[in-house]
Design an enzyme around this catalytic site. Structure first.
Site, PDB file in Angstrom:
ATOM      1  N   LYS A  93     -42.286 -73.520 -25.708  1.00  0.00           N
ATOM      2  CA  LYS A  93     -41.573 -72.416 -25.045  1.00  0.00           C
ATOM      3  C   LYS A  93     -41.046 -71.436 -26.083  1.00  0.00           C
ATOM      4  O   LYS A  93     -41.133 -70.218 -25.909  1.00  0.00           O
ATOM      5  CB  LYS A  93     -40.425 -72.976 -24.195  1.00  0.00           C
ATOM      6  CG  LYS A  93     -40.914 -73.716 -22.957  1.00  0.00           C
ATOM      7  CD  LYS A  93     -39.838 -74.566 -22.310  1.00  0.00           C
ATOM      8  CE  LYS A  93     -40.423 -75.421 -21.192  1.00  0.00           C
ATOM      9  NZ  LYS A  93     -39.480 -76.422 -20.666  1.00  0.00           N
ATOM     10  N   GLN A 119     -33.237 -78.529 -21.573  1.00  0.00           N
ATOM     11  CA  GLN A 119     -34.473 -79.296 -21.405  1.00  0.00           C
ATOM     12  C   GLN A 119     -34.175 -80.633 -20.698  1.00  0.00           C
ATOM     13  O   GLN A 119     -33.303 -81.383 -21.087  1.00  0.00           O
ATOM     14  CB  GLN A 119     -35.127 -79.544 -22.773  1.00  0.00           C
ATOM     15  CG  GLN A 119     -36.449 -80.260 -22.709  1.00  0.00           C
ATOM     16  CD  GLN A 119     -37.546 -79.489 -21.959  1.00  0.00           C
ATOM     17  OE1 GLN A 119     -37.675 -78.277 -22.121  1.00  0.00           O
ATOM     18  NE2 GLN A 119     -38.312 -80.182 -21.140  1.00  0.00           N
ATOM     19  N   ASP A 167     -34.144 -71.047 -15.579  1.00  0.00           N
ATOM     20  CA  ASP A 167     -34.956 -72.220 -15.226  1.00  0.00           C
ATOM     21  C   ASP A 167     -34.657 -72.678 -13.789  1.00  0.00           C
ATOM     22  O   ASP A 167     -35.233 -73.646 -13.309  1.00  0.00           O
ATOM     23  CB  ASP A 167     -34.655 -73.347 -16.226  1.00  0.00           C
ATOM     24  CG  ASP A 167     -35.781 -74.376 -16.302  1.00  0.00           C
ATOM     25  OD1 ASP A 167     -36.940 -74.010 -16.024  1.00  0.00           O
ATOM     26  OD2 ASP A 167     -35.489 -75.543 -16.630  1.00  0.00           O
TER      27      ASP A 167
END
Ligand code: NAP
Length: 288
Positions: free
Chosen positions: A56, A100, A123
């Site tokens: 990413k 994450q 996200d």
């Protein structure tokens, strides 16, 4: 007679999204004098998570976004992780925040997600974002589900009135992709580890979304001839959650693994980061 499905090519579709993001990122630098910034928080040493974060970060830099990495030790407590994320939420030079998944077991992941300011939740993991998505209101979507929708849209796959079977009900994938498809007027069935007769539920579906994390759990012979198959699974050895070759012989469209859902997830993350940066400027500048 056996047919071979058309590939839903996530690499090709994501490339078009990346080109557009890169133009918007350059325009942001030209008008704001700084890059749009994605902060990535990684807790602990999980090798797969390190790889995902590296991918990413690399993509963000390629597109002209700043990528800031916050690495926290494996023994981090929930309070420490919440404090680190809150600091990023309050940092004016950060536009998007990604924590994450998965966090180590001692960390209350939902509490850490909730420390992300909604306008930086690129996200789509906070309760605010999930509720906004469920209500079809403005907000960022969970990236993998949104990537799946964008891939189906790119191939003009009809969704309204179709029977969809989503195998998996996680908060980041199964549930949100089912809700997004429901919002596009599909009739959605959610399956999970307690579902009885999974083969029959899959076999009724015009569109199957596999989001389980079990290699080739969805067998090719279960697929209704002509159905669309989306495999979100990513297991060691580049193996998905669908028995690909056998499913492709029956399906009309199918996603490859890799090169299907994976690149679309990163594309949506990058797009939502540049959108977050643009939105924040719009909210703080006086109306023209
Ligand atoms: P997860 O949180 O572990 O959820 C798995 C789901 O599968 C659960 O709802 C579980 O049911 C269900 N399940 C487990 N065994 C089953 C069985 N035998 N029959 C039917 N359902 C079963 O996983 P996730 O985070 O959603 O991820 C799913 C897959 O997608 C993984 O392979 C992951 O690597 C992949 N993924 C890919 C991307 C990408 O960017 N490509 C992003 C995220 C995830 P219960 O709820 O009953 O336990």
């Amino acid at each position: 007679m056996a047919t071979t499905a058309q590939i839903l090519d996530g690499t090709a579709v994501s490339r078009r999204i990346f080109e557009h993001v890169s133009q918007r990122a350059a325009n942001f630098i030209a008008t704001q004098g700084r890059s749009a910034c994605l902060a990535t928080v990684l807790i602990g040493d999980d090798p797969a998570s390190h790889t995902y974060v590296r991918m990413k970060q690399r993509r963000a830099r390629q597109l002209g976004l700043e990528s800031r990495r916050v690495q926290l030790p494996a023994a981090t407590t929930t309070d420490e992780a919440v404090a680190a994320v809150r600091a990023l939420s309050e940092d004016d030079t950060v536009d998007g925040i990604l924590v994450q998944h998965p966090a180590p077991a001692q960390v209350d992941e939902l509490a850490v997600f909730e420390a992300i300011a909604p306008e930086k939740d690129v996200d789509g993991v906070t309760m605010h974002s999930f509720a906004a998505m469920g209500l079809s209101a403005n907000g960022f979507h969970s990236c993998t589900p949104e990537g799946i929708i964008r891939l189906l849209d790119a191939y003009d796959v009809p969704v309204a009135g179709k029977r969809v079977c989503v195998v998996g009900r996680s908060a980041i994938l199964g549930k949100p992709v089912g809700l997004l498809l429901l919002a596009k007027d599909a009739t959605v069935t959610f399956c999970h580890s307690r579902t009885t007769d999974l083969a029959a539920r899959v076999g009724e579906a015009d569109i199957v979304v596999a989001a389980v994390g079990r290699p080739e759990l969805v067998r090719g012979a279960w697929i209704k001839p002509g159905a669309v198959v989306v495999d979100a699974g990513y297991n060691p050895g580049n193996v998905g959650d669908v028995e690909t070759a056998a499913a492709a012989a029956r399906a009309s469209y199918i996603t490859p693994v890799p090169g299907g859902v994976g690149p679309m997830t990163i594309a949506v993350l990058m797009e939502q980061t540049v959108s977050a940066a643009e939105n924040r400027v719009r909210q703080t500048s006086p109306q023209s």
